[in-house]
Design a protein around this motif. Sequence first.
Motif, PDB file in Angstrom:
ATOM      1  N   PHE A 167       1.255   3.500   9.425  1.00 37.08           N
ATOM      2  CA  PHE A 167       0.529   2.387  10.028  1.00 37.08           C
ATOM      3  C   PHE A 167       1.491   1.733  11.017  1.00 37.08           C
ATOM      4  O   PHE A 167       2.640   1.447  10.685  1.00 37.08           O
ATOM      5  CB  PHE A 167       0.140   1.357   8.967  1.00 37.08           C
ATOM      6  CG  PHE A 167      -0.970   1.817   8.058  1.00 37.08           C
ATOM      7  CD1 PHE A 167      -2.292   1.488   8.326  1.00 37.08           C
ATOM      8  CD2 PHE A 167      -0.698   2.576   6.927  1.00 37.08           C
ATOM      9  CE1 PHE A 167      -3.322   1.899   7.483  1.00 37.08           C
ATOM     10  CE2 PHE A 167      -1.718   2.999   6.084  1.00 37.08           C
ATOM     11  CZ  PHE A 167      -3.035   2.654   6.360  1.00 37.08           C
ATOM     12  N   SER A 212       1.170   8.705   5.465  1.00 42.09           N
ATOM     13  CA  SER A 212       0.485   7.865   6.454  1.00 42.09           C
ATOM     14  C   SER A 212       1.506   7.019   7.208  1.00 42.09           C
ATOM     15  O   SER A 212       2.516   6.623   6.657  1.00 42.09           O
ATOM     16  CB  SER A 212      -0.470   6.890   5.766  1.00 42.09           C
ATOM     17  OG  SER A 212      -1.264   7.546   4.821  1.00 42.09           O
ATOM     18  N   GLY A 233      -9.406  -3.909  -1.637  1.00 40.10           N
ATOM     19  CA  GLY A 233      -9.956  -3.346  -0.396  1.00 40.10           C
ATOM     20  C   GLY A 233     -10.019  -4.376   0.725  1.00 40.10           C
ATOM     21  O   GLY A 233     -10.709  -4.183   1.717  1.00 40.10           O
ATOM     22  N   ILE A 264      -0.091   9.981  -0.477  1.00 41.11           N
ATOM     23  CA  ILE A 264      -1.257  10.856  -0.620  1.00 41.11           C
ATOM     24  C   ILE A 264      -2.042  11.048   0.674  1.00 41.11           C
ATOM     25  O   ILE A 264      -2.851  11.958   0.780  1.00 41.11           O
ATOM     26  CB  ILE A 264      -2.228  10.331  -1.721  1.00 41.11           C
ATOM     27  CG1 ILE A 264      -2.748   8.937  -1.371  1.00 41.11           C
ATOM     28  CG2 ILE A 264      -1.530  10.293  -3.087  1.00 41.11           C
ATOM     29  CD1 ILE A 264      -3.858   8.455  -2.313  1.00 41.11           C
ATOM     30  N   GLN A 272     -12.466   1.322   0.293  1.00 38.04           N
ATOM     31  CA  GLN A 272     -11.323   2.072  -0.220  1.00 38.04           C
ATOM     32  C   GLN A 272     -11.663   3.554  -0.147  1.00 38.04           C
ATOM     33  O   GLN A 272     -12.836   3.920  -0.170  1.00 38.04           O
ATOM     34  CB  GLN A 272     -11.045   1.667  -1.668  1.00 38.04           C
ATOM     35  CG  GLN A 272     -10.730   0.178  -1.800  1.00 38.04           C
ATOM     36  CD  GLN A 272     -10.513  -0.278  -3.218  1.00 38.04           C
ATOM     37  OE1 GLN A 272     -11.295   0.039  -4.085  1.00 38.04           O
ATOM     38  NE2 GLN A 272      -9.446  -1.020  -3.442  1.00 38.04           N
ATOM     39  N   PHE A 326       0.637   4.106  -2.933  1.00 39.50           N
ATOM     40  CA  PHE A 326       0.078   5.443  -2.729  1.00 39.50           C
ATOM     41  C   PHE A 326       1.143   6.525  -2.524  1.00 39.50           C
ATOM     42  O   PHE A 326       0.845   7.617  -2.059  1.00 39.50           O
ATOM     43  CB  PHE A 326      -0.905   5.426  -1.548  1.00 39.50           C
ATOM     44  CG  PHE A 326      -2.109   4.545  -1.813  1.00 39.50           C
ATOM     45  CD1 PHE A 326      -3.089   4.944  -2.711  1.00 39.50           C
ATOM     46  CD2 PHE A 326      -2.238   3.306  -1.197  1.00 39.50           C
ATOM     47  CE1 PHE A 326      -4.190   4.145  -2.976  1.00 39.50           C
ATOM     48  CE2 PHE A 326      -3.337   2.489  -1.463  1.00 39.50           C
ATOM     49  CZ  PHE A 326      -4.307   2.914  -2.353  1.00 39.50           C
ATOM     50  N   SER A 352      -8.250  -5.282   6.069  1.00 39.29           N
ATOM     51  CA  SER A 352      -9.109  -6.030   6.994  1.00 39.29           C
ATOM     52  C   SER A 352      -8.482  -7.384   7.314  1.00 39.29           C
ATOM     53  O   SER A 352      -8.562  -7.845   8.457  1.00 39.29           O
ATOM     54  CB  SER A 352     -10.540  -6.167   6.480  1.00 39.29           C
ATOM     55  OG  SER A 352     -10.547  -6.464   5.133  1.00 39.29           O
ATOM     56  N   ASN A 388       0.835  -1.207   0.000  1.00 43.95           N
ATOM     57  CA  ASN A 388       0.000   0.000   0.000  1.00 43.95           C
ATOM     58  C   ASN A 388       0.869   1.255   0.000  1.00 43.95           C
ATOM     59  O   ASN A 388       0.620   2.188  -0.750  1.00 43.95           O
ATOM     60  CB  ASN A 388      -0.890   0.037   1.247  1.00 43.95           C
ATOM     61  CG  ASN A 388      -2.128  -0.832   1.094  1.00 43.95           C
ATOM     62  OD1 ASN A 388      -2.481  -1.219  -0.015  1.00 43.95           O
ATOM     63  ND2 ASN A 388      -2.761  -1.150   2.199  1.00 43.95           N
ATOM     64  N   ALA A 389       1.891   1.266   0.862  1.00 46.80           N
ATOM     65  CA  ALA A 389       2.759   2.449   0.956  1.00 46.80           C
ATOM     66  C   ALA A 389       3.360   2.767  -0.417  1.00 46.80           C
ATOM     67  O   ALA A 389       3.359   3.923  -0.864  1.00 46.80           O
ATOM     68  CB  ALA A 389       3.853   2.214   1.990  1.00 46.80           C
ATOM     69  N   ASP A 410       4.890   6.415   5.170  1.00 52.75           N
ATOM     70  CA  ASP A 410       5.135   6.838   3.791  1.00 52.75           C
ATOM     71  C   ASP A 410       4.910   8.335   3.634  1.00 52.75           C
ATOM     72  O   ASP A 410       4.356   8.986   4.525  1.00 52.75           O
ATOM     73  CB  ASP A 410       4.270   6.041   2.806  1.00 52.75           C
ATOM     74  CG  ASP A 410       2.779   6.311   2.952  1.00 52.75           C
ATOM     75  OD1 ASP A 410       2.366   7.484   2.946  1.00 52.75           O
ATOM     76  OD2 ASP A 410       2.009   5.329   3.069  1.00 52.75           O
TER      77      ASP A 410
HETATM   78  P1  ADP Z   1      -6.455  -2.187  -1.371  1.00 51.78           P
HETATM   79  O1  ADP Z   1      -5.085  -1.620  -1.230  1.00 51.78           O
HETATM   80  O2  ADP Z   1      -6.487  -3.494  -2.086  1.00 51.78           O
HETATM   81  O3  ADP Z   1      -7.462  -1.224  -1.908  1.00 51.78           O
HETATM   82  P2  ADP Z   1      -6.494  -2.232   1.547  1.00 51.78           P
HETATM   83  O4  ADP Z   1      -7.492  -2.812   2.481  1.00 51.78           O
HETATM   84  O5  ADP Z   1      -5.086  -2.631   1.701  1.00 51.78           O
HETATM   85  O6  ADP Z   1      -7.012  -2.571   0.079  1.00 51.78           O
HETATM   86  O7  ADP Z   1      -6.595  -0.644   1.631  1.00 51.78           O
HETATM   87  C1  ADP Z   1      -7.873  -0.026   1.614  1.00 51.78           C
HETATM   88  C2  ADP Z   1      -7.767   1.406   1.197  1.00 51.78           C
HETATM   89  O8  ADP Z   1      -7.075   2.194   2.196  1.00 51.78           O
HETATM   90  C3  ADP Z   1      -6.973   1.656  -0.086  1.00 51.78           C
HETATM   91  O9  ADP Z   1      -7.742   1.405  -1.238  1.00 51.78           O
HETATM   92  C4  ADP Z   1      -6.623   3.133   0.073  1.00 51.78           C
HETATM   93  O10 ADP Z   1      -7.740   3.942  -0.259  1.00 51.78           O
HETATM   94  C5  ADP Z   1      -6.370   3.253   1.582  1.00 51.78           C
HETATM   95  N1  ADP Z   1      -4.936   3.131   1.927  1.00 51.78           N
HETATM   96  C6  ADP Z   1      -4.321   2.052   2.451  1.00 51.78           C
HETATM   97  N2  ADP Z   1      -3.012   2.289   2.666  1.00 51.78           N
HETATM   98  C7  ADP Z   1      -2.782   3.554   2.267  1.00 51.78           C
HETATM   99  C8  ADP Z   1      -1.612   4.403   2.226  1.00 51.78           C
HETATM  100  N3  ADP Z   1      -0.426   3.974   2.659  1.00 51.78           N
HETATM  101  N4  ADP Z   1      -1.771   5.655   1.733  1.00 51.78           N
HETATM  102  C9  ADP Z   1      -2.971   6.096   1.297  1.00 51.78           C
HETATM  103  N5  ADP Z   1      -4.104   5.351   1.316  1.00 51.78           N
HETATM  104  C10 ADP Z   1      -4.004   4.100   1.775  1.00 51.78           C
END
Ligand code: ADP
Length: 283
Positions: free
Chosen positions: A262, A260, A233, A204, A220, A163, A237, A159-160, A201
């Motif tokens: 985490f 962000s 998404g 965004i 999402q 985005f 979870s 994710n990092a 990260d």
């Molecule tokens: P996916 O990445 O498959 O959409 P996730 O459950 O991992 O599913 O993440 C859900 C949503 O959370 C992402 O679609 C995004 O909108 C947001 N998100 C997660 N990690 C980040 C991040 N590091 N920076 C920005 N938005 C994030």
Amino acid sequence: ELVEKNEAVEIARQSLSLKARELEVTSQYKSAFLANMSHELRTPLNSVLILAKLLADNKLNNLTTKQIEYANVIYKSGNDLLELINDILDLAKIEAGHIDLHQEPVPVKTILRDLTQLFTVVAEEKKVQLITTIHESVPAEIVTDRLRVEQILKNLLSNAFKFTPAGGHITLNFSIEPHSPLLTRAELRQEKSLLTISVADTGIGIPVDKQQLIFEAFQQVDGSTSRKYGGTGLGLSISRELIKRLGGEITLQSEEDRGSTFTIWLPLSGWHSKETPQESLQE
Ligand code: ADP
């Protein structure tokens, strides 16, 4: 009058516990249904994938460029679907309590090495710097399920990278912290200190009103069908459920357009769930 009151309380209590049991059974049915469905979907999909790959690689030597291109699209979409099905199955199994944890002493350096190996290429391709740090207070070994912890961190790191635009950086940091007011799990507060692994990260960011929501399945920030970023998404979870099973918690700090962080919080010496095991699921 008091006797009557007590009776009323007792009746209310019984009906509540009946409701709770009903809910539990419904949720078990849901998980079993998802697990069976996922299995039934995977088998035919595998045939589609194998044959699409055969065509895409032009193994028959008689396809036009357009046909090869279409076969590639079938293969890629099929793989996306397989990933989704695997995620749904994983989440259903975790929610039903049907996963075995293998907790054992794990060198922290091993986890770090595995992850750097995986993400070095991504970092180069995306022109995003990956920085890793282990604070000196972190013991050489912790007791946990290495593969599950790596699965969680892979989700967070993917994710990092997804985005964070080129030129940014991502920090993976291992540390030891006293419990924080952000933690809600009572058991964690009884631990003297906790292992924290954070993924920060410069991407965004996540709007405040979405910061809880994104931990729910299929949620999402951009829920539109025309969204810019792919994904199911489900990653967060799945990660949150796994962390719960490992006795830990996940927290998020984020600011739009800045980035962000985490953080996962884990007990240092493993965890033995006090929850009653539920009926097992067929895979
Ligand atoms: P996916 O990445 O498959 O959409 P996730 O459950 O991992 O599913 O993440 C859900 C949503 O959370 C992402 O679609 C995004 O909108 C947001 N998100 C997660 N990690 C980040 C991040 N590091 N920076 C920005 N938005 C994030």
